[in-house]
Write a protein that holds these residues in place. Structure first.
Motif, PDB file in Angstrom:
ATOM      1  N   ARG A  91       0.828  -1.214   0.000  1.00  0.00           N
ATOM      2  CA  ARG A  91       0.000   0.000   0.000  1.00  0.00           C
ATOM      3  C   ARG A  91       0.859   1.260   0.000  1.00  0.00           C
ATOM      4  O   ARG A  91       0.545   2.234  -0.682  1.00  0.00           O
ATOM      5  N   LEU A 130       1.808   4.337  -3.332  1.00  0.00           N
ATOM      6  CA  LEU A 130       1.700   5.798  -3.304  1.00  0.00           C
ATOM      7  C   LEU A 130       2.568   6.460  -4.372  1.00  0.00           C
ATOM      8  O   LEU A 130       2.286   7.580  -4.797  1.00  0.00           O
ATOM      9  N   SER A 135       0.897   8.013  -7.249  1.00  0.00           N
ATOM     10  CA  SER A 135       0.117   9.239  -7.071  1.00  0.00           C
ATOM     11  C   SER A 135       0.621  10.320  -8.018  1.00  0.00           C
ATOM     12  O   SER A 135       1.814  10.384  -8.323  1.00  0.00           O
ATOM     13  N   ASP A 195      -2.627  15.005  -1.532  1.00  0.00           N
ATOM     14  CA  ASP A 195      -2.637  13.658  -2.101  1.00  0.00           C
ATOM     15  C   ASP A 195      -3.685  12.806  -1.371  1.00  0.00           C
ATOM     16  O   ASP A 195      -3.472  12.397  -0.234  1.00  0.00           O
ATOM     17  N   GLU A 196      -4.784  12.556  -2.036  1.00  0.00           N
ATOM     18  CA  GLU A 196      -5.867  11.784  -1.416  1.00  0.00           C
ATOM     19  C   GLU A 196      -5.472  10.329  -1.187  1.00  0.00           C
ATOM     20  O   GLU A 196      -5.974   9.685  -0.266  1.00  0.00           O
ATOM     21  N   ASN A 197      -4.557   9.796  -1.996  1.00  0.00           N
ATOM     22  CA  ASN A 197      -4.087   8.423  -1.777  1.00  0.00           C
ATOM     23  C   ASN A 197      -3.301   8.313  -0.476  1.00  0.00           C
ATOM     24  O   ASN A 197      -3.451   7.351   0.275  1.00  0.00           O
ATOM     25  N   HIS A 198      -2.458   9.301  -0.194  1.00  0.00           N
ATOM     26  CA  HIS A 198      -1.715   9.301   1.071  1.00  0.00           C
ATOM     27  C   HIS A 198      -2.667   9.479   2.245  1.00  0.00           C
ATOM     28  O   HIS A 198      -2.507   8.856   3.298  1.00  0.00           O
ATOM     29  N   PHE A 231      -4.078   6.246   2.972  1.00  0.00           N
ATOM     30  CA  PHE A 231      -3.102   5.361   3.605  1.00  0.00           C
ATOM     31  C   PHE A 231      -3.029   5.614   5.113  1.00  0.00           C
ATOM     32  O   PHE A 231      -2.890   4.680   5.897  1.00  0.00           O
TER      33      PHE A 231
END
Length: 189
Positions: A68, A72, A75, A130-133, A136
């Protein structure tokens, strides 16, 4: 015979010139010190993240954390990749290693890129982080060691701007905390 000899000499000469050019280009690329400052003068920023995972974490759970986090690097910021990530497991023999299990090193070209990555709670405007971070951060919580006596000791983050670069290096980090009223001073060599 003379024609064959001349042809072979030309091939050998061309091969030697090609090899010399290739080696020259490789030497130039590896000796250029371009990894600390980008084209507009920003110094590279390193973001070190260490996690202390639950004692009963399985190898599959540890691998999921790695997968996961490493995802990142896909991203995007302004439609382009904006970071590099690498990781490793704790292997220090020192007594002050802090019992962290895994570490990640995230490299950014600028403080602005690092700030975009960190996002909440510092930057909250939709599309400005960063919406992915951010996702996470929610994902990792159940995997972290929970010690009621030290609730914030399961993660260590250390950011810095790169002041100099060494082409070939073996990283060995020593992080210190100073006592209140006794700040650490930067010295010039």
């Amino acid at each position: 015979m003379r024609g064959i000899k001349l042809k072979n000499e030309k091939l050998i000469t061309a091969g030697l010139i090609g090899t010399a050019v290739f080696l020259g280009v490789m030497a130039y690329c590896t000796n250029k010190n371009t990894d600390t400052i980008d084209s507009v003068g920003n110094k590279r920023v390193e973001h070190l993240v260490l996690f202390r995972l639950r004692k009963n974490s399985t190898s599959d759970e540890k691998q999921e954390v790695i997968n996961r986090f490493m995802a990142l690097k896909k991203s995007l910021k302004d439609g382009k990749p904006y970071m590099k990530i690498e990781y490793g497991f704790q292997n220090s023999k020192e007594s002050v290693k802090g019992d962290y299990d895994i570490g990640f090193r995230v490299s950014f070209s600028s403080i602005a890129d690092r700030d975009y990555y960190v996002g909440k709670p510092f930057i909250t405007a939709q599309g400005s982080y960063d919406e992915n971070h951010d996702a996470f951060k929610t994902f990792i919580n159940p995997y972290l060691d929970s010690d009621p006596a030290n609730p914030n000791k399961n993660t260590l983050v250390f950011d810095y701007q790169v002041e100099e670069s060494r082409e070939k290096r073996l990283n060995h980090w020593a992080l210190f905390t100073s006592k209140p009223g006794n700040p650490i001073q930067k010295t010039e060599n």
